[in-house]
Design a protein around this motif. Structure first.
Motif, PDB file in Angstrom:
ATOM      1  N   THR A 207    -105.254 -69.077 -38.013  1.00  0.00           N
ATOM      2  CA  THR A 207    -104.712 -67.761 -37.697  1.00  0.00           C
ATOM      3  C   THR A 207    -103.538 -67.921 -36.747  1.00  0.00           C
ATOM      4  O   THR A 207    -103.480 -68.882 -35.978  1.00  0.00           O
ATOM      5  N   SER A 208    -102.621 -66.968 -36.803  1.00  0.00           N
ATOM      6  CA  SER A 208    -101.504 -66.970 -35.856  1.00  0.00           C
ATOM      7  C   SER A 208    -101.869 -66.211 -34.580  1.00  0.00           C
ATOM      8  O   SER A 208    -101.054 -66.124 -33.664  1.00  0.00           O
ATOM      9  N   ALA A 209    -103.074 -65.683 -34.521  1.00  0.00           N
ATOM     10  CA  ALA A 209    -103.514 -64.926 -33.340  1.00  0.00           C
ATOM     11  C   ALA A 209    -103.476 -65.804 -32.097  1.00  0.00           C
ATOM     12  O   ALA A 209    -103.724 -67.006 -32.153  1.00  0.00           O
ATOM     13  N   THR A 210    -103.162 -65.178 -30.971  1.00  0.00           N
ATOM     14  CA  THR A 210    -103.147 -65.895 -29.699  1.00  0.00           C
ATOM     15  C   THR A 210    -104.368 -65.543 -28.847  1.00  0.00           C
ATOM     16  O   THR A 210    -104.538 -66.069 -27.751  1.00  0.00           O
TER      17      THR A 210
ATOM     18  N   TYR B 127    -112.570 -70.853 -33.675  1.00  0.00           N
ATOM     19  CA  TYR B 127    -112.377 -69.912 -34.783  1.00  0.00           C
ATOM     20  C   TYR B 127    -111.477 -70.543 -35.852  1.00  0.00           C
ATOM     21  O   TYR B 127    -111.768 -70.483 -37.047  1.00  0.00           O
ATOM     22  N   LYS B 128    -110.401 -71.152 -35.403  1.00  0.00           N
ATOM     23  CA  LYS B 128    -109.457 -71.786 -36.343  1.00  0.00           C
ATOM     24  C   LYS B 128    -110.126 -72.925 -37.116  1.00  0.00           C
ATOM     25  O   LYS B 128    -109.837 -73.125 -38.293  1.00  0.00           O
TER      26      LYS B 128
ATOM     27  N   ASP C 173    -115.026 -63.142 -42.000  1.00  0.00           N
ATOM     28  CA  ASP C 173    -114.016 -63.413 -40.971  1.00  0.00           C
ATOM     29  C   ASP C 173    -114.577 -63.494 -39.558  1.00  0.00           C
ATOM     30  O   ASP C 173    -113.816 -63.593 -38.601  1.00  0.00           O
TER      31      ASP C 173
ATOM     32  N   LEU D  65    -110.901 -69.564 -29.471  1.00  0.00           N
ATOM     33  CA  LEU D  65    -109.850 -69.385 -30.478  1.00  0.00           C
ATOM     34  C   LEU D  65    -109.705 -70.653 -31.322  1.00  0.00           C
ATOM     35  O   LEU D  65    -109.618 -70.579 -32.556  1.00  0.00           O
TER      36      LEU D  65
ATOM     37  N   LEU E  52    -108.593 -63.424 -29.481  1.00  0.00           N
ATOM     38  CA  LEU E  52    -109.547 -62.878 -30.453  1.00  0.00           C
ATOM     39  C   LEU E  52    -110.144 -61.571 -29.942  1.00  0.00           C
ATOM     40  O   LEU E  52    -110.188 -61.319 -28.743  1.00  0.00           O
TER      41      LEU E  52
ATOM     42  N   VAL F  30    -105.050 -56.203 -33.073  1.00  0.00           N
ATOM     43  CA  VAL F  30    -105.138 -57.624 -32.767  1.00  0.00           C
ATOM     44  C   VAL F  30    -105.339 -57.775 -31.269  1.00  0.00           C
ATOM     45  O   VAL F  30    -104.982 -56.899 -30.489  1.00  0.00           O
TER      46      VAL F  30
ATOM     47  N   ASP G 182    -109.968 -62.148 -35.674  1.00  0.00           N
ATOM     48  CA  ASP G 182    -108.577 -62.198 -35.253  1.00  0.00           C
ATOM     49  C   ASP G 182    -107.859 -60.861 -35.405  1.00  0.00           C
ATOM     50  O   ASP G 182    -106.707 -60.728 -35.008  1.00  0.00           O
ATOM     51  N   GLY G 183    -108.526 -59.853 -35.933  1.00  0.00           N
ATOM     52  CA  GLY G 183    -107.924 -58.529 -36.017  1.00  0.00           C
ATOM     53  C   GLY G 183    -108.567 -57.680 -37.093  1.00  0.00           C
ATOM     54  O   GLY G 183    -109.411 -58.145 -37.859  1.00  0.00           O
TER      55      GLY G 183
END
Length: 188
Positions: free
Chosen positions: A51-54, A44-45, A94, A41, A56, A22, A155-156
C-alpha cells in the motif's frame, strides 16, 4: 462486513476534502508510539498487501466494552477528547487482525515471550515476538489474551462504504447520529 473506527472531527473533515478515508500519521496520538505504528504498517504490507498508505486506520468488528461510551481519550491536563464513531462496510480480506490485549506489549516496548524466553528477555531484540500479536492461539496458550477482543487495521475506505457517523453525547450518555443512516449499535 460492518466495522467501526473512532476518529477525531479534524480527520473526518480532512478525509471529506480528500474524497477518501485514509489514515494520517499526524493523528498518531503520541510520538512514543510512532515506531510501533510503523511496524504495524510494515506488517500490513507483508501480510495483506502493498500500500502507498503512510499510516493505517484502526478498526473493530466489535467494540470493547470500555470504549463503547466514546471516552477513549482522556488527558489529565486537557480532559475529555471527543471522538467520533464511524460505521462502514469493508471487505475483511483487507483487514490485518491483531489481539487488542497483546498489542499493549509492543506499545509499551515489551516483548511477547514464552516463559522459557522470558529469562533471556534482556538480550532479545527490541521487537522480539511482536508478530505474535497476530497469532490468537499462541496468545491464549501463553496467557497474553483471553481471545475475546480483536482489533484490525486497514489502509482506507471509501465514501460509498461509509454508513454513518456518530458523536457521543456526554450529557445524555448516548450516541447521536451526525451523518448517514442510523445503524443499530449492538451495545447502545
Amino acid at each position: 462486513m460492518k466495522m467501526y473506527t473512532f476518529q477525531k472531527l479534524a480527520w473526518w473533515g480532512a478525509c471529506r476534502q480528500r474524497g477518501s478515508y485514509v489514515a494520517d500519521p499526524s493523528f498518531i496520538p503520541y510520538e512514543s508510539m510512532r515506531m510501533q505504528y510503523i511496524w504495524m504498517l510494515e506488517s500490513y504490507k507483508k501480510r495483506i498487501r502493498d500500500t502507498s498508505a503512510t499510516a493505517l486506520i484502526w478498526v473493530w468488528e466489535e467494540i470493547p466494552e470500555g470504549y463503547r461510551d466514546g471516552a477513549m481519550d482522556w488527558d489529565i491536563e486537557e480532559g475529555y477528547k471527543e471522538n467520533y464513531l464511524f460505521v462502514f462496510e469493508h471487505s475483511e480480506i483487507d483487514v490485518l487482525w491483531s489481539c487488542f490485549d497483546a498489542w499493549y506489549v509492543p506499545l509499551n516496548e515489551g516483548r511477547l515471550t514464552t516463559a522459557e524466553e522470558e529469562s533471556h528477555e534482556d538480550i532479545l531484540p527490541e521487537q522480539y515476538g511482536w508478530e505474535r500479536v497476530f497469532d490468537f492461539e499462541w496468545l491464549i496458550e501463553h496467557e497474553y489474551s483471553f481471545g475475546s477482543t480483536k482489533q484490525g487495521v486497514i489502509d482506507g475506505f471509501t465514501e460509498d462504504e461509509l454508513l454513518s457517523v456518530y458523536r457521543f453525547n456526554e450529557t445524555s450518555r448516548s450516541w447521536e447520529l451526525l451523518h448517514g443512516e442510523a445503524v443499530k449499535l449492538d451495545w447502545a
